[in-house]
Motif scaffolding. Sequence first.
Motif, PDB file in Angstrom:
ATOM      1  N   PHE A   1       5.795  -6.273  -6.190  1.00 39.60           N
ATOM      2  CA  PHE A   1       5.713  -5.119  -5.298  1.00 39.60           C
ATOM      3  C   PHE A   1       7.090  -4.478  -5.107  1.00 39.60           C
ATOM      4  N   GLU A   2       8.100  -5.304  -4.872  1.00 41.04           N
ATOM      5  CA  GLU A   2       9.451  -4.765  -4.660  1.00 41.04           C
ATOM      6  C   GLU A   2       9.953  -4.016  -5.889  1.00 41.04           C
ATOM      7  N   MET A   3       9.653  -4.539  -7.088  1.00 36.41           N
ATOM      8  CA  MET A   3      10.091  -3.863  -8.317  1.00 36.41           C
ATOM      9  C   MET A   3       9.366  -2.541  -8.516  1.00 36.41           C
ATOM     10  N   VAL A   4       8.037  -2.557  -8.331  1.00 36.71           N
ATOM     11  CA  VAL A   4       7.258  -1.335  -8.527  1.00 36.71           C
ATOM     12  C   VAL A   4       7.665  -0.278  -7.497  1.00 36.71           C
ATOM     13  N   LYS A   5       7.913  -0.711  -6.286  1.00 35.17           N
ATOM     14  CA  LYS A   5       8.321   0.220  -5.233  1.00 35.17           C
ATOM     15  C   LYS A   5       9.603   0.973  -5.622  1.00 35.17           C
ATOM     16  N   LEU A   6      10.516   0.289  -6.287  1.00 37.47           N
ATOM     17  CA  LEU A   6      11.787   0.902  -6.690  1.00 37.47           C
ATOM     18  C   LEU A   6      11.592   2.103  -7.608  1.00 37.47           C
ATOM     19  N   VAL A   7      10.591   2.014  -8.488  1.00 40.14           N
ATOM     20  CA  VAL A   7      10.389   3.107  -9.456  1.00 40.14           C
ATOM     21  C   VAL A   7       9.281   4.062  -9.026  1.00 40.14           C
ATOM     22  N   ALA A   8       8.417   3.643  -8.133  1.00 39.72           N
ATOM     23  CA  ALA A   8       7.291   4.489  -7.738  1.00 39.72           C
ATOM     24  C   ALA A   8       7.673   5.510  -6.672  1.00 39.72           C
ATOM     25  N   GLU A   9       8.460   5.088  -5.698  1.00 39.96           N
ATOM     26  CA  GLU A   9       8.798   5.977  -4.581  1.00 39.96           C
ATOM     27  C   GLU A   9       9.460   7.280  -5.007  1.00 39.96           C
ATOM     28  N   PRO A  10      10.421   7.264  -5.956  1.00 37.76           N
ATOM     29  CA  PRO A  10      11.060   8.529  -6.343  1.00 37.76           C
ATOM     30  C   PRO A  10      10.088   9.557  -6.911  1.00 37.76           C
ATOM     31  N   HIS A  11       8.960   9.091  -7.444  1.00 37.48           N
ATOM     32  CA  HIS A  11       7.966  10.001  -8.030  1.00 37.48           C
ATOM     33  C   HIS A  11       6.746  10.184  -7.137  1.00 37.48           C
ATOM     34  N   ASN A  12       6.844   9.737  -5.890  1.00 30.93           N
ATOM     35  CA  ASN A  12       5.744   9.869  -4.933  1.00 30.93           C
ATOM     36  C   ASN A  12       4.462   9.222  -5.456  1.00 30.93           C
ATOM     37  N   ILE A  13       4.607   8.056  -6.066  1.00 25.60           N
ATOM     38  CA  ILE A  13       3.464   7.299  -6.578  1.00 25.60           C
ATOM     39  C   ILE A  13       3.109   6.227  -5.554  1.00 25.60           C
ATOM     40  N   SER A  14       1.839   6.177  -5.178  1.00 23.85           N
ATOM     41  CA  SER A  14       1.382   5.144  -4.251  1.00 23.85           C
ATOM     42  C   SER A  14       1.305   3.799  -4.966  1.00 23.85           C
ATOM     43  N   VAL A  15       1.367   2.737  -4.202  1.00 23.38           N
ATOM     44  CA  VAL A  15       1.246   1.380  -4.747  1.00 23.38           C
ATOM     45  C   VAL A  15       0.111   0.683  -4.025  1.00 23.38           C
ATOM     46  N   ASP A  16      -0.853   0.152  -4.787  1.00 21.23           N
ATOM     47  CA  ASP A  16      -2.010  -0.508  -4.188  1.00 21.23           C
ATOM     48  C   ASP A  16      -1.910  -2.021  -4.363  1.00 21.23           C
ATOM     49  N   LEU A  17      -2.105  -2.727  -3.246  1.00 24.24           N
ATOM     50  CA  LEU A  17      -2.011  -4.182  -3.261  1.00 24.24           C
ATOM     51  C   LEU A  17      -3.331  -4.842  -2.880  1.00 24.24           C
ATOM     52  N   SER A  18      -4.437  -4.148  -3.091  1.00 19.90           N
ATOM     53  CA  SER A  18      -5.721  -4.673  -2.629  1.00 19.90           C
ATOM     54  C   SER A  18      -6.171  -5.911  -3.394  1.00 19.90           C
ATOM     55  N   GLN A  19      -5.646  -6.095  -4.617  1.00 20.07           N
ATOM     56  CA  GLN A  19      -6.005  -7.250  -5.454  1.00 20.07           C
ATOM     57  C   GLN A  19      -7.496  -7.260  -5.812  1.00 20.07           C
ATOM     58  N   LEU A  20      -8.130  -6.089  -5.785  1.00 19.54           N
ATOM     59  CA  LEU A  20      -9.559  -6.001  -6.089  1.00 19.54           C
ATOM     60  C   LEU A  20      -9.778  -5.817  -7.589  1.00 19.54           C
ATOM     61  N   TYR A  21     -10.991  -6.156  -8.025  1.00 16.71           N
ATOM     62  CA  TYR A  21     -11.353  -5.971  -9.432  1.00 16.71           C
ATOM     63  C   TYR A  21     -12.046  -4.632  -9.621  1.00 16.71           C
ATOM     64  N   GLU A  22     -12.389  -4.333 -10.863  1.00 15.16           N
ATOM     65  CA  GLU A  22     -12.717  -2.996 -11.325  1.00 15.16           C
ATOM     66  C   GLU A  22     -13.607  -2.149 -10.396  1.00 15.16           C
ATOM     67  N   LYS A  23     -14.897  -2.483 -10.253  1.00 17.50           N
ATOM     68  CA  LYS A  23     -15.817  -1.648  -9.471  1.00 17.50           C
ATOM     69  C   LYS A  23     -15.399  -1.621  -7.995  1.00 17.50           C
ATOM     70  N   GLU A  24     -15.041  -2.772  -7.447  1.00 17.38           N
ATOM     71  CA  GLU A  24     -14.604  -2.821  -6.048  1.00 17.38           C
ATOM     72  C   GLU A  24     -13.333  -2.005  -5.841  1.00 17.38           C
ATOM     73  N   LEU A  25     -12.435  -2.029  -6.832  1.00 21.59           N
ATOM     74  CA  LEU A  25     -11.198  -1.268  -6.747  1.00 21.59           C
ATOM     75  C   LEU A  25     -11.485   0.221  -6.662  1.00 21.59           C
ATOM     76  N   LEU A  26     -12.412   0.713  -7.498  1.00 22.89           N
ATOM     77  CA  LEU A  26     -12.741   2.138  -7.491  1.00 22.89           C
ATOM     78  C   LEU A  26     -13.340   2.553  -6.148  1.00 22.89           C
ATOM     79  N   ASP A  27     -14.227   1.729  -5.602  1.00 20.41           N
ATOM     80  CA  ASP A  27     -14.817   2.037  -4.292  1.00 20.41           C
ATOM     81  C   ASP A  27     -13.735   2.068  -3.210  1.00 20.41           C
ATOM     82  N   HIS A  28     -12.811   1.118  -3.294  1.00 17.55           N
ATOM     83  CA  HIS A  28     -11.699   1.033  -2.345  1.00 17.55           C
ATOM     84  C   HIS A  28     -10.830   2.292  -2.406  1.00 17.55           C
ATOM     85  N   LEU A  29     -10.472   2.724  -3.611  1.00 20.82           N
ATOM     86  CA  LEU A  29      -9.603   3.891  -3.762  1.00 20.82           C
ATOM     87  C   LEU A  29     -10.335   5.186  -3.411  1.00 20.82           C
ATOM     88  N   GLN A  30     -11.633   5.234  -3.694  1.00 22.32           N
ATOM     89  CA  GLN A  30     -12.399   6.425  -3.328  1.00 22.32           C
ATOM     90  C   GLN A  30     -12.430   6.589  -1.822  1.00 22.32           C
TER      91      GLN A  30
END
Length: 515
Positions: free
Chosen positions: A401-430
């Motif tokens: 998370f700390e590494m991804v945050k370093l490169v994601a924040e400058p580009h306004n990219i969100s970081v998701d830590l839900s640890q969900l799998y495919e279908k559940e992940l899509l429902d979560h993000l929707q």
Amino acid sequence: MNTQIFPIFSSQHDASDSKHQPCGLSSMDFNTTNITGDVYLQTLKDVKKIQGGRANESFKGFDEENIPIFVKINRKIDGILQREAESLKMISKSGCLTPKVKEIGKDYLVLEFVQFVDKSEGNSSFSFGSQLRILHSNASERFGYHTYSYQGHQKLNNEWNDSWMDFFKENRWETLFQNLVTEKDREKEFTLYTLGMKISDIMEEIFSNSLPPQPRLLHGDLNPGNWGISKDGFVFYDPSVYFGDIRYDLACHNCWEDFDEEFWKGYCGEDLKMREWIDSSKRVFKLYHAYILISCYLFNGNRYLLKKGVRLMNELIAECSIKSYPSMITRWGGVEQRDVLLIQCGSYNPVHKNHIRNLLMAKEHFESLGNTVNMVMVLANEERIRRKCGKRRAFSLLQRFEMVKLVAEPHNISVDLSQLYEKELLDHLQGIFPGSRLVIVCGMDVLEYTHSHFPSDTEILTVKRVGYEDVSVDRIGFTIIDHQNEEKMSSTAIRNEEKAMRKFLDPNVFYFINK
């Protein structure tokens, strides 16, 4: 000074039941010698264990005059029963009925035994509302209480504060999430802790849509099992009092059981402004419900409650944080098009330049078609990474998370830590990005895996990669874009060679790893 929020009136009360009613007396006798050497307890007769709350052991017995009594024992948490006794006395002074405190010792509390009747008898909802109104009419000049209290096994700091938002944020919300990473596995709960701190950051916005509350006396743990009606009237019990927002008491109850109109007649009476204020506080109630659910998870480990609490927190983040997408619908040339959410899933073990480059190329592609774009990087499940890389070669979730945050924040990219799998992940993000058109962004090396694991109606955008030029899939909503960089780049290769690290990692990530 006890000013009143609305007028108090008297009413007749009847009907209800309670978790402290005798239910299946066991053969386990109450051995006072083993529990405490207190002389008073040794005078009690016919003491039997009964069903009660989870925080204490509960018993019914009789005193020397054959009057039924209720005994609580807690040998684990110092002060918890003393605080409960004080809370009961405070509520009694407020004008409401509680079980009378008969005796208090170091590890026990003796109360009068209250025989409750069925809540379906009489107008119990109206009685509940009118008595809660009386309790909440007791006011203070500040939020808090002169001493600490407990909710379950959690010790609560009640230090006085002029601001309710600051009191709740510091003494309830942030304390809860700090306890999570203290009492449970820190790495395991880091995702939840991070989400909790995001809510902390937007708490001012959550409270901004409604008028600020006044300090009123709260029951503090008003779930549906902590009130009942006896032959003498409505009774509150198991309190944890302090002066706070009345909506918190209401949330403690309607988190588990809705109020009916009879309750509101008893609680608000003719005060339409009070009802309007409560009805306009949806975000605040959502915040309180999330707090209650996560508190219960900390107490009993119920992951179903955790899942409900996380869903509420994600909804709050979506409502408060995505200000650029008020409707999530944009019109282009008369055709209604949804905004795009680009989703990149990866181990990021470690994150390298191609991860960011691929997302930015996908963003450029969709923006060239007239779309507005959000991006999110989804960190793969901890166990999946350990199986793939081996435990010694897998960065922890916190490190990734700390590494991804370093490169994601400058580009306004969100970081998701839900640890969900495919279908559940899509429902979560929707749920977080309602109305968005979801597009999975992946490299050609994982195209076949992505195609087989995500639902067939999910769009996929893939970026060409050296050595995978001939890979393709038969799928509606499939897009290929060219990659200008001909060098092979993978996290596996980068982990094995420092030279590759220097070349393919963002300097901040490289420094983080070496540090």
